[in-house]
Motif scaffolding. Structure first.
Motif, short mmCIF file in Angstrom:
data_model
loop_
_atom_site.label_atom_id
_atom_site.label_comp_id
_atom_site.label_asym_id
_atom_site.label_seq_id
_atom_site.Cartn_x
_atom_site.Cartn_y
_atom_site.Cartn_z
N ARG A 1 0.41 5.56 0.43
CA ARG A 1 -0.47 6.69 0.72
C ARG A 1 0.33 7.96 0.46
O ARG A 1 1.36 8.21 1.10
CB ARG A 1 -0.95 6.63 2.17
N GLU B 1 3.22 9.77 2.64
CA GLU B 1 2.73 9.66 4.01
C GLU B 1 3.00 8.28 4.59
O GLU B 1 3.25 8.14 5.78
CB GLU B 1 1.23 9.98 4.05
N SER B 2 2.92 7.25 3.77
CA SER B 2 3.24 5.89 4.20
C SER B 2 3.35 5.01 2.96
O SER B 2 2.80 5.35 1.90
CB SER B 2 2.14 5.37 5.15
N ARG C 1 0.30 12.31 -0.43
CA ARG C 1 -0.41 13.59 -0.43
C ARG C 1 -0.05 14.32 -1.71
O ARG C 1 1.11 14.70 -1.92
CB ARG C 1 -0.03 14.43 0.79
N THR D 1 -8.96 10.84 -2.38
CA THR D 1 -9.79 11.51 -1.38
C THR D 1 -9.43 12.99 -1.32
O THR D 1 -8.27 13.34 -1.08
CB THR D 1 -9.58 10.89 0.01
N LEU E 1 -5.53 13.12 -1.18
CA LEU E 1 -4.79 11.94 -0.79
C LEU E 1 -4.99 10.86 -1.85
O LEU E 1 -6.10 10.63 -2.32
CB LEU E 1 -5.25 11.42 0.56
N ARG F 1 0.84 -1.19 0.00
CA ARG F 1 0.00 0.00 0.00
C ARG F 1 0.88 1.24 0.00
O ARG F 1 1.94 1.27 0.63
CB ARG F 1 -0.89 0.05 1.25
N GLU G 1 -4.27 6.81 -2.56
CA GLU G 1 -3.89 5.50 -2.02
C GLU G 1 -3.79 4.52 -3.18
O GLU G 1 -4.73 4.36 -3.97
CB GLU G 1 -4.92 5.01 -1.00
N GLY H 1 -6.52 3.97 -8.22
CA GLY H 1 -6.32 4.10 -6.79
C GLY H 1 -7.50 4.82 -6.17
O GLY H 1 -8.47 5.16 -6.85
#
Length: 312
Positions: A237, A289-290, A239, A256, A264, A235, A266, A253
């Motif tokens: 994530r 972010e991750s 920005r 959001t 965002l 995964r 993903e 993906g």
């Protein structure tokens, strides 16, 4: 006046337009008397066509569903469409191949050349055919969905594990040249997706049930999340410094919105290299972010690219 065989074919062609025809209208179209129309309708009925007749000022003749499958009349465009369509659904066992062979044998030369030209000009996005699925299995599942009857079947998972399932079937979906059943797994009390080619139906069907609200409010949304996201091991994530409207539709993906200029993103994947390629093609600034592993991977790539462009 047309000869009888030609007149019957013309009459059948008119009735297949799915409207009510008065005897007078048909007689005018065919250049015969209404009595001849009645005799011709009787001949078509003897051949297996169900033709309903109603009396009165608004009555007439209409073609209905019969007890047998009589010959169909297809115009040129319909014949080409059906032939090409059967080529695209060859995964439904040999039934589509048998139907395709019958239709192609009857195509006149001009249409056969059109079909060959169209097939040679079309490129399938999926290079591999899907696994064969028996038409009888699709029919049985569809009937159970329509009748709100539970299904009992043996199932083989992706890893080869065998299990016996009791499912309230909801919808059949053709996705990526494979057939899937979306249903409520009674024992697991949750929605599940099953490959139809791995299903071995048991008889009789299970008890009747009341259809539940589909997951995520819509089967398509559910499958996009389930098959397009949850099935991948990694995964990411991110920005993105762009509006959600600018990103949505350009990448596979979940997008959001954060505000008018930020969103965002993903992404589910099996390779962080694919993430780097995807966001690089978007052409907008972003932050990771991750997960931390993705950030480290992008730093390594940035050093590699920087070294590749360094002047001697």
């Amino acid at each position: 006046m047309l000869e009888t065989p030609a007149r019957l074919l013309r009459l059948l062609s008119l009735l297949q337009t799915h409207r009510d025809w008065s005897g007078t209208e048909l007689a005018e179209r065919l250049g015969v008397t209404t009595r001849t129309v009645r005799r011709d309708v009787d001949r078509l009925r003897e051949l297996g066509y169900s033709i309903r007749a109603s009396m009165g000022p608004v009555g007439g003749y209409r073609l209905g569903a019969g007890s047998s499958l009589p010959p169909l009349l297809l115009d040129d465009e319909e014949a080409v469409a059906v032939t090409v369509g059967l080529h695209s659904v060859a995964e439904v066992e040999e039934a589509s191949l048998r139907a395709l062979t019958k239709i192609e044998q009857m195509l006149p030369s001009r249409l056969r050349h059109q079909v060959i030209a169209l097939r040679s000009a079309v490129v399938a996005m999926s290079p591999e055919s899907g696994p064969p699925v028996k038409a009888a299995v699709l029919t049985a599942i569809s009937a159970a969905i329509h009748a709100s009857e539970g299904l009992r079947f043996d199932y083989v998972s992706h890893h080869g594990a065998e299990s016996r399932r009791g499912v309230e079937p909801h919808r059949l979906v053709c996705w990526g040249r494979k057939w899937y059943l979306v249903g409520w797994d009674v024992e697991r009390a949750d929605w599940r997706t099953f490959r139809v080619d791995r299903i071995s139906l048991r008889t009789p069907n299970g008890p009747r049930f009341t259809h539940r609200e589909p997951p995520d409010g819509d089967v398509t949304t559910y499958l996009c999340r389930k098959m397009g996201f949850e099935m991948w091991p990694l995964r990411a994530r991110l920005r993105m410094h762009a509006s959600a409207a600018d990103i949505a539709g350009r990448v596979s993906g979940i997008v959001t919105p954060v505000d008018d200029h930020t969103c965002l993103l993903e992404i589910a994947t099996d390779s962080f290299d694919l993430v780097a390629f995807t966001v690089g093609m978007l052409g907008v600034d972003f932050e990771v972010e991750s997960p931390p592993e993705l950030a480290r991977h992008l730093r390594e790539l940035s050093h590699r690219f920087a070294n590749a462009t360094a002047l001697p």
